[in-house]
Design a protein around this motif. Structure first.
Motif, short mmCIF file in Angstrom:
data_model
loop_
_atom_site.label_atom_id
_atom_site.label_comp_id
_atom_site.label_asym_id
_atom_site.label_seq_id
_atom_site.Cartn_x
_atom_site.Cartn_y
_atom_site.Cartn_z
N GLN A 19 0.83 -1.21 0.00
CA GLN A 19 0.00 0.00 0.00
C GLN A 19 0.86 1.26 0.00
OE1 GLN A 19 -2.94 -1.86 3.11
NE2 GLN A 19 -3.85 0.03 2.35
N LEU A 20 1.97 1.20 0.75
CA LEU A 20 2.85 2.37 0.83
C LEU A 20 3.47 2.69 -0.53
CD1 LEU A 20 4.58 1.68 4.27
CD2 LEU A 20 3.06 3.59 3.75
N ILE A 21 4.01 1.68 -1.20
CA ILE A 21 4.68 1.97 -2.48
C ILE A 21 3.65 2.39 -3.53
CG2 ILE A 21 4.72 -0.43 -3.34
CD1 ILE A 21 7.44 2.26 -3.86
N PHE A 33 -4.44 4.89 2.62
CA PHE A 33 -5.83 5.04 2.19
C PHE A 33 -5.94 5.50 0.74
CE2 PHE A 33 -5.99 5.49 6.83
CZ PHE A 33 -6.90 4.50 7.12
N LYS A 34 -4.81 5.89 0.16
CA LYS A 34 -4.83 6.30 -1.25
C LYS A 34 -4.26 5.21 -2.16
CE LYS A 34 -4.93 11.27 -0.80
NZ LYS A 34 -4.28 12.55 -1.09
N ALA A 35 -3.96 4.06 -1.60
CA ALA A 35 -3.37 2.98 -2.40
C ALA A 35 -4.45 2.30 -3.23
CB ALA A 35 -2.69 1.97 -1.49
N ARG A 36 -4.01 1.64 -4.29
CA ARG A 36 -4.94 0.93 -5.17
C ARG A 36 -4.97 -0.56 -4.85
NH1 ARG A 36 -3.50 4.55 -10.49
NH2 ARG A 36 -3.94 6.52 -9.42
N ILE A 37 -4.17 -0.92 -3.87
CA ILE A 37 -4.26 -2.28 -3.31
C ILE A 37 -4.64 -2.10 -1.85
CG2 ILE A 37 -1.74 -2.28 -2.87
CD1 ILE A 37 -1.83 -5.33 -3.10
N LYS A 47 -6.93 -10.32 3.80
CA LYS A 47 -7.64 -10.31 2.52
C LYS A 47 -6.93 -9.27 1.66
CE LYS A 47 -12.18 -11.44 4.33
NZ LYS A 47 -13.43 -10.83 4.79
N ILE A 48 -6.66 -9.63 0.42
CA ILE A 48 -5.95 -8.71 -0.48
C ILE A 48 -6.89 -8.34 -1.61
CG2 ILE A 48 -3.94 -8.41 -1.98
CD1 ILE A 48 -2.55 -10.65 -0.36
N GLY A 49 -7.11 -7.05 -1.78
CA GLY A 49 -8.02 -6.61 -2.85
C GLY A 49 -7.42 -5.43 -3.61
N PHE A 50 -7.93 -5.18 -4.81
CA PHE A 50 -7.46 -4.07 -5.64
C PHE A 50 -8.63 -3.15 -5.97
CE2 PHE A 50 -4.78 -7.74 -6.35
CZ PHE A 50 -3.50 -7.22 -6.26
N THR A 51 -8.38 -1.85 -6.04
CA THR A 51 -9.45 -0.93 -6.43
C THR A 51 -9.53 -0.88 -7.96
OG1 THR A 51 -8.10 1.06 -6.65
CG2 THR A 51 -8.85 0.50 -4.42
N ASP A 52 -10.57 -0.23 -8.45
CA ASP A 52 -10.75 -0.13 -9.90
C ASP A 52 -9.63 0.66 -10.57
OD1 ASP A 52 -13.04 -1.49 -9.55
OD2 ASP A 52 -14.37 0.26 -9.59
N LYS A 53 -8.96 1.51 -9.77
CA LYS A 53 -7.90 2.34 -10.33
C LYS A 53 -6.59 1.58 -10.57
CE LYS A 53 -8.68 7.08 -8.74
NZ LYS A 53 -8.14 8.04 -7.76
N CYS A 54 -6.50 0.38 -10.06
CA CYS A 54 -5.24 -0.37 -10.16
C CYS A 54 -4.86 -0.57 -11.63
CB CYS A 54 -5.38 -1.73 -9.47
SG CYS A 54 -3.94 -2.78 -9.69
N THR A 55 -3.59 -0.27 -11.95
CA THR A 55 -3.12 -0.38 -13.34
C THR A 55 -2.35 -1.68 -13.57
OG1 THR A 55 -1.03 0.68 -12.84
CG2 THR A 55 -2.87 2.14 -13.47
N ARG A 56 -2.27 -2.53 -12.56
CA ARG A 56 -1.53 -3.80 -12.65
C ARG A 56 -0.05 -3.55 -13.00
NH1 ARG A 56 -5.15 -7.78 -10.70
NH2 ARG A 56 -6.93 -6.43 -10.53
N CYS A 57 0.50 -2.49 -12.44
CA CYS A 57 1.91 -2.18 -12.73
C CYS A 57 2.84 -3.18 -12.06
CB CYS A 57 2.25 -0.76 -12.30
SG CYS A 57 2.41 -0.56 -10.51
#
Lengths: 77, 630
Positions: A19-21, A33-37, A47-57
């Motif tokens: 989340q930090l990186i 709180f601004k992370a995409r994971i 539990k590990i989840g991704f938001t819609d903004k995640c770019t799969r980088c």
């Protein structure tokens, strides 16, 4: 580049490095709180989840030292 | 102040008046004392008035998190506290695992918290960004430190930073501690009782503002390099599998794997040495227990109370939940039993015919200490007070005590250690009382007997000047390495870690050379600093804490080694050439003071040293208040 990401919640220890990186790279600030994971950890279970903004980088996987996130292969679109 | 790494504010809370105030962090203070332990030291020196009762509203609870906390610099979650300790009246620093608390505090906008006064009823402090509130703690008062965390999680959800105390803190047991999210201990010497004296049950934090760094491009390179090095660290996989036992094999690995349920990490930690254990056999079968490290749950086994893992883990859970310092509690019980056996304590006084070291009896005594019942009330005041009452004619079974606390690592200490290293030496000279942590920056214990060249390389890494190394390696009394002189730099290196906010474990700080620390600090904050200046800032902070203790009346007479260390069984030096006699140990104490630039006769800082460190106001304060620095 985009990657297919595989998650292994059993290996997650709740260090929140992912989340930090993520917030640092995309929002220029360390703010979980601004992370995409998102890691939701209760009593040693993650539990590990991704938001819609995640770019799969895949940066979250690069910084995970526990093998809880893995870049499987590059996705070509 | 706006600078990378810093949140920019100090939060002041007066529990008597309910007044909450946010003060900007002073940029000059940050530059000269860095943060964390350093700024805590200055706040403590300025705000804790000499001579106050530690359990009075006048005492302050100061908690800080350094400029690395809240970034992704590996293992940068550490928080540290400062208060006047009830157990001995020293101004006592303590570092603790930050878990989520440190990062959530920083992301909420605060580098430090200063709490004073006394609430008129039990409260907890809630810090959610700018929304800071003193809340009614009626629902959690009377609960254990861990149970309190669960209750606050269920009320506020997660992620949440929590520092809480157990019932022993509420009942002002003088060696009670505070706990960070139940697995990080903080405040050996009675921080828990200071919380209790203020009717403060817990502090919770959550922050959504985040932390920025000053130069993102410059920051990436050393941080990414650290991650790469850590990925290649041979001990990493073992640490993930076995936790701290990987480095300190206190129990068979197969036994541990039976008990292990999950590993827990402080934010950004690469090794995750905290854990959840599950008892598999016996009357506590199925019980899950949180622990700062599995090795710490074995204390009751070390004391011969039980040889059953389930029993020792359960006793460890009781100790943590009550909020007791396990070393102090068990050593006090051992001493009370010896007093009885030597006819110096009657059955009537003790309440039982001796103390049987078996699980149920010890569990009952832990409860009696926590709730101050019967003779438990006497023991609850700690060794300082107990020895005032029962300290005559006890030479045969004297506790290994220094400044009112157990010198827990040494030849006759609960943690038996046969070498005289910076760990053992540190037990005598730390201003707050026995504290091995500064020894952790010199790896003598894990690397016994390594060649001088190797040790010199390590000292180079710590940033120890060459002229100091020459003094350290000048042979004396058959020893090739002068631990007294080395102690200064071990202490300062560890305090740099606490100023910045990285973990104190040797397995972590091995990656952080003095140069790397300085480069990271410069990149994070934009305040350019050299390794040498960082070392000087640490020395400045240490001298401030020392001066705060000099004001309280501490001097050379208090920096002593337990007499028991010089009996039949003695420590050996690092190269195991000679046995350490009392004269040799105190000779090294002279050297320690000399290396620090302190007066050898009194053991306190000289005017010249204070001036060199820019602490002339300490000299002026001393002249005004009757403390004469030589």
């Amino acid at each position: 580049m985009k990657f297919e990401l595989r998650t292994y919640p059993m290996r997650c220890v709740g260090c929140l490095n992912c989340q930090l990186i993520c917030s640092f790279l995309f929002e220029k600030v360390f703010n979980i709180f601004k992370a995409r994971i998102m890691i939701d950890r209760v009593d040693g279970n993650s539990k590990i989840g991704f938001t819609d903004k995640c770019t799969r980088c895949g940066s979250c996987a690069d910084y995970c030292l526990y093998g809880a996130l893995e870049k499987v292969e590059e996705v070509i679109e | 102040m706006t600078a990378g790494g810093y949140a920019g504010s100090i939060l002041h809370v007066d529990l008597t008046t309910g007044k909450i105030r946010k003060e900007p962090l002073d940029s000059d203070m940050a530059r000269s004392l860095i943060g964390g332990f350093g700024i805590n030291a200055k706040l403590g020196y300025d705000l804790i008035k000499p001579g106050i009762d530690p359990l009075s509203p006048d005492n302050k609870i100061i908690i800080g998190a350094g400029p690395f906390v809240g970034t992704n610099i590996p293992a940068s979650a550490r928080v540290c506290s400062l208060t006047k300790l009830p157990v001995n009246g020293a101004i006592g620093w303590s570092g603790g695992a930050g878990m989520n608390f440190g990062i959530m505090l920083k992301h909420a906008g605060y580098d430090h918290i200063v709490i004073e006064g006394r609430a008129d009823k039990p409260v907890y402090l809630r810090i959610f960004d700018d929304d800071v509130e003193i809340c009614d703690a009626g629902a959690v008062w009377g609960k254990g430190a861990g149970e309190t965390v669960d209750e606050l999680y269920s009320r506020y959800g997660r992620p949440l930073g929590v520092v809480s105390i157990g019932q022993s803190g509420e009942n002002l047991v003088k060696f009670s501690m505070a706990f960070v999210e139940r697995v990080g201990t903080m405040g050996r010497g009675g921080l828990g009782a200071v919380f209790g004296s203020k009717n403060l049950k817990a502090i919770i934090s959550r922050g959504t503002k985040g932390i920025q760094v000053s130069d993102r491009k410059r920051y990436r390179e050393p941080v990414d390099h650290l991650y790469e090095r850590m990925k290649g660290y041979p001990g990493l996989k073992g640490a993930h599998m076995y936790g701290f036992l990987n480095f300190m094999p206190a129990m068979p690995r197969e036994d541990y794997l039976q008990l292990k349920k999950a590993r827990l990490a402080c934010v950004s930690c690469p090794i995750a040495d905290k854990e959840i254990l599950q008892i598999k056999k016996g009357r506590f079968r199925g019980r899950t227990v949180y622990s700062s490290a599995a090795v710490n749950t074995l204390m009751s086994m070390m004391y011969g109370i039980t040889d059953d893992y389930g029993e020792t883990i359960k006793l460890s859970e009781d100790l943590d939940n009550y909020g007791l310092d396990q070393m102090e509690a068990l050593e006090l019980l051992r001493f009370a039993d010896q007093l009885y056996k030597h006819g110096m304590l009657t059955e009537n006084e003790l309440g039982t015919p001796g103390i049987e070291f078996e699980p149920d009896t010890i569990a009952d005594w832990l409860r009696k200490i926590t709730y101050r019942e019967g003779f438990g009330d006497v023991l609850a005041d700690g060794f300082g007070e107990v020895l005032k009452k029962y300290g005559e004619g006890i030479e045969e079974f004297a506790p290994v005590e220094v400044k009112g606390m157990v010198a827990y690592q040494g030849i006759t200490s609960p943690i038996k250690a046969d070498l005289f290293t910076t760990f053992e030496f540190g037990m005598a000279v730390h201003p707050k009382g026995p504290c091995a942590a500064p020894g952790g920056s010199s790896p003598l214990y894990f690397t016994r007997g390594r060649a001088i060249d190797w040790v010199a390389g390590h000292l180079d890494r710590l940033g120890v000047p060459k002229d100091a190394q020459e003094r350290i390696f000048t042979p004396k009394d058959g020893m090739l390495l002068n631990v007294g002189r080395m102690e200064k730099y071990s202490q300062q290196s560890l305090f740099i870690v606490d100023m910045l906010g990285t973990c104190g474990r040797g397995q972590i700080n091995r990656f952080y050379s003095n140069k790397v620390q300085a480069e990271l600090y410069s990149a994070v904050t934009g305040f350019e600093i050299s390794g040498e200046e960082l070392m000087k800032a640490s020395e400045r902070a240490f001298n401030l804490v020392k001066a705060a203790n000099v004001r309280e009346g501490f001097d050379r007479k208090d920096d002593r080694f337990p007499d028991g260390w010089f009996g039949e069984e003695k420590h050996k030096d690092y190269y195991e050439n000679v046995e350490i006699t009392k004269e040799m140990a105190y000779g090294m104490l002279d050297d320690y003071y000399d290396e620090r630039g302190w007066d050898i006769k009194t053991g306190i800082p000289t005017k010249a040293k204070l001036t060199e460190l820019g602490l002339d106001y300490v000299i002026a304060d001393g002249e005004r208040m009757g403390t004469k620095y030589p």
